[in-house]
Design a protein around this motif. Structure first.
Motif, PDB file in Angstrom:
ATOM      1  N   VAL A 208       0.838  -1.205   0.000  1.00 45.83           N
ATOM      2  CA  VAL A 208       0.000   0.000   0.000  1.00 45.83           C
ATOM      3  C   VAL A 208       0.874   1.257   0.000  1.00 45.83           C
ATOM      4  O   VAL A 208       0.636   2.199  -0.770  1.00 45.83           O
ATOM      5  CB  VAL A 208      -0.958   0.012   1.224  1.00 45.83           C
ATOM      6  CG1 VAL A 208      -1.665   1.359   1.349  1.00 45.83           C
ATOM      7  CG2 VAL A 208      -1.983  -1.104   1.119  1.00 45.83           C
ATOM      8  N   SER A 209       1.917   1.241   0.822  1.00 42.40           N
ATOM      9  CA  SER A 209       2.738   2.439   0.933  1.00 42.40           C
ATOM     10  C   SER A 209       3.460   2.723  -0.399  1.00 42.40           C
ATOM     11  O   SER A 209       3.544   3.883  -0.833  1.00 42.40           O
ATOM     12  CB  SER A 209       3.666   2.254   2.133  1.00 42.40           C
ATOM     13  OG  SER A 209       4.925   2.703   1.880  1.00 42.40           O
ATOM     14  N   LYS A 210       3.930   1.667  -1.075  1.00 40.52           N
ATOM     15  CA  LYS A 210       4.578   1.848  -2.380  1.00 40.52           C
ATOM     16  C   LYS A 210       3.566   2.384  -3.404  1.00 40.52           C
ATOM     17  O   LYS A 210       3.861   3.285  -4.180  1.00 40.52           O
ATOM     18  CB  LYS A 210       5.120   0.487  -2.843  1.00 40.52           C
ATOM     19  CG  LYS A 210       6.061   0.565  -4.010  1.00 40.52           C
ATOM     20  CD  LYS A 210       6.824  -0.736  -4.102  1.00 40.52           C
ATOM     21  CE  LYS A 210       7.015  -1.137  -5.545  1.00 40.52           C
ATOM     22  NZ  LYS A 210       7.441  -2.531  -5.677  1.00 40.52           N
ATOM     23  N   PHE A 211       2.353   1.829  -3.349  1.00 38.04           N
ATOM     24  CA  PHE A 211       1.303   2.243  -4.275  1.00 38.04           C
ATOM     25  C   PHE A 211       0.996   3.742  -4.082  1.00 38.04           C
ATOM     26  O   PHE A 211       0.942   4.505  -5.057  1.00 38.04           O
ATOM     27  CB  PHE A 211       0.039   1.397  -4.043  1.00 38.04           C
ATOM     28  CG  PHE A 211      -1.115   1.810  -4.897  1.00 38.04           C
ATOM     29  CD1 PHE A 211      -1.204   1.386  -6.217  1.00 38.04           C
ATOM     30  CD2 PHE A 211      -2.107   2.636  -4.389  1.00 38.04           C
ATOM     31  CE1 PHE A 211      -2.266   1.797  -7.011  1.00 38.04           C
ATOM     32  CE2 PHE A 211      -3.167   3.045  -5.180  1.00 38.04           C
ATOM     33  CZ  PHE A 211      -3.251   2.624  -6.486  1.00 38.04           C
ATOM     34  N   ILE A 212       0.831   4.137  -2.828  1.00 40.05           N
ATOM     35  CA  ILE A 212       0.489   5.547  -2.566  1.00 40.05           C
ATOM     36  C   ILE A 212       1.612   6.475  -3.039  1.00 40.05           C
ATOM     37  O   ILE A 212       1.369   7.505  -3.646  1.00 40.05           O
ATOM     38  CB  ILE A 212       0.160   5.773  -1.066  1.00 40.05           C
ATOM     39  CG1 ILE A 212      -1.145   5.051  -0.716  1.00 40.05           C
ATOM     40  CG2 ILE A 212       0.047   7.263  -0.737  1.00 40.05           C
ATOM     41  CD1 ILE A 212      -1.548   5.086   0.745  1.00 40.05           C
ATOM     42  N   ARG A 213       2.867   6.052  -2.807  1.00 40.84           N
ATOM     43  CA  ARG A 213       3.986   6.898  -3.255  1.00 40.84           C
ATOM     44  C   ARG A 213       3.951   7.068  -4.776  1.00 40.84           C
ATOM     45  O   ARG A 213       4.194   8.147  -5.304  1.00 40.84           O
ATOM     46  CB  ARG A 213       5.315   6.296  -2.797  1.00 40.84           C
ATOM     47  CG  ARG A 213       5.522   6.411  -1.288  1.00 40.84           C
ATOM     48  CD  ARG A 213       6.970   6.252  -0.914  1.00 40.84           C
ATOM     49  NE  ARG A 213       7.546   5.027  -1.378  1.00 40.84           N
ATOM     50  CZ  ARG A 213       7.635   3.896  -0.662  1.00 40.84           C
ATOM     51  NH1 ARG A 213       7.168   3.857   0.564  1.00 40.84           N
ATOM     52  NH2 ARG A 213       8.199   2.807  -1.155  1.00 40.84           N
ATOM     53  N   ARG A 214       3.604   5.972  -5.479  1.00 37.97           N
ATOM     54  CA  ARG A 214       3.531   6.067  -6.949  1.00 37.97           C
ATOM     55  C   ARG A 214       2.392   6.981  -7.379  1.00 37.97           C
ATOM     56  O   ARG A 214       2.507   7.712  -8.360  1.00 37.97           O
ATOM     57  CB  ARG A 214       3.337   4.669  -7.536  1.00 37.97           C
ATOM     58  CG  ARG A 214       4.549   3.796  -7.269  1.00 37.97           C
ATOM     59  CD  ARG A 214       4.838   2.917  -8.454  1.00 37.97           C
ATOM     60  NE  ARG A 214       6.213   2.495  -8.393  1.00 37.97           N
ATOM     61  CZ  ARG A 214       6.612   1.232  -8.483  1.00 37.97           C
ATOM     62  NH1 ARG A 214       5.718   0.270  -8.646  1.00 37.97           N
ATOM     63  NH2 ARG A 214       7.883   0.946  -8.429  1.00 37.97           N
ATOM     64  N   VAL A 215       1.274   6.917  -6.652  1.00 36.38           N
ATOM     65  CA  VAL A 215       0.140   7.799  -6.971  1.00 36.38           C
ATOM     66  C   VAL A 215       0.573   9.259  -6.798  1.00 36.38           C
ATOM     67  O   VAL A 215       0.324  10.095  -7.664  1.00 36.38           O
ATOM     68  CB  VAL A 215      -1.087   7.493  -6.062  1.00 36.38           C
ATOM     69  CG1 VAL A 215      -2.169   8.541  -6.228  1.00 36.38           C
ATOM     70  CG2 VAL A 215      -1.652   6.109  -6.365  1.00 36.38           C
TER      71      VAL A 215
END
Ligand SMILES: N[C@@H](CCC(=O)N[C@@H](CS)C(=O)NCC(=O)O)C(=O)O
Length: 267
Positions: A120-127
């Motif tokens: 989730v944290s990686k996903f949010i950073r990419r967003v």
């Protein structure tokens, strides 16, 4: 009136409980912070902290949870024409501030299995990076969010941060236990906005499977917890998403959305 919120957000739950308890009508917008919806341009421009909830009444926009709840109370007094004593009660406000003083972020994140949390944290950073590329004029605000995400990861590695958060929660619950041993609700015999602030904290502990550790061992809180779950506002705001099997439906839906968008690289 519009409320930007999400069932996952503890502060959103507090505000929604207040709105339900006071019977105030509003337009609801779900902004899921786990799928990075709070980073979308339209929302981020209005609220560069990206935090939830946000309450809007015409040109008046409020970001602070306690301020929103007090505003909701004032609207309720004006529309119903009755005198609501809880507004003027200093002890209600005192409890509200005390409860708001505990940040649920570290305890919550610490109880999410590493595999899910890292994804989730990686996903949010990419967003955030994708939104930043679309809107260079907001780059510094997006940058702040990225920095915040890295800092949160660092703090989670620090056992002292977690220990402090736990100790703070224990102090708060011990104080609540003493009070609930004397009165039915937190600020006396009537349900008030102090209870609205406390219920989501208890619901979060249950969601994280921490009921035995923090609730069951405190008899007055345990009794109170059974009582407040009967309220229609609780069922609508929390129960509908997190009671029993419903929590799996809510969590799996978000998880699938993140996995799919990561696979398709749709940030
Ligand atoms: N303005 C709020 C803070 C609200 C807050 O921390 N919201 C969390 C969810 S409960 C959030 O939106 N986190 C998402 C993020 O920081 O990106 C207050 O009253 O203190």
């Amino acid at each position: 009136m519009q409320l930007y919120h999400h069932p996952y957000s503890l502060d959103s739950q507090k505000v929604r409980l207040a709105l339900e308890e006071k019977g105030i009508d509003y337009t609801s917008y779900h902004v899921n912070p786990i799928t990075g919806k709070n980073m979308d341009l339209s929302f981020f421009r209005m609220n560069p902290s990206a935090k939830l909830p946000v309450f809007q009444n015409g040109a008046h926009i409020i970001f602070d949870t306690i301020e929103i709840i007090q505003y909701v109370e004032r609207i309720s007094v004006v529309t119903s024409g009755t005198d609501d004593l809880s507004i003027t009660s200093g002890k209600v406000v005192e409890w509200m501030k005390k409860i708001q003083g505990w940040n649920p972020k570290f305890l919550t994140l610490n109880h999410i299995p590493d595999k899910y949390r890292h994804t989730v944290s990686k996903f949010i950073r990419r967003v955030v990076i994708a939104r930043m590329a679309e809107s260079p004029d907001l780059a510094s605000a997006y940058h702040r969010k990225l920095k915040e995400a890295y800092e949160t990861e660092d703090k989670l590695k620090n056992q002292e941060v977690l220990k402090c958060s736990r100790e703070h929660l224990i102090r708060l619950l011990d104080e609540v236990e003493i009070k609930l041993n004397e009165t039915k609700y937190l600020a006396g015999e009537e349900f008030t906005m102090a209870d609205v602030m406390l219920i989501p904290v208890l619901a979060r502990l249950v969601l994280l499977n921490l009921e035995d550790e923090y609730i069951s061992c405190r008899p007055s809180i345990a009794e109170y917890w059974v009582l407040v779950q009967q309220r229609p506002s609780y069922k609508k705001v929390v129960g509908k998403y997190f009671s029993g099997w419903r929590k799996y439906r809510t969590l799996v839906k978000t998880w699938c959305c993140i996995r799919l968008r990561s696979m398709l690289r749709r940030y």
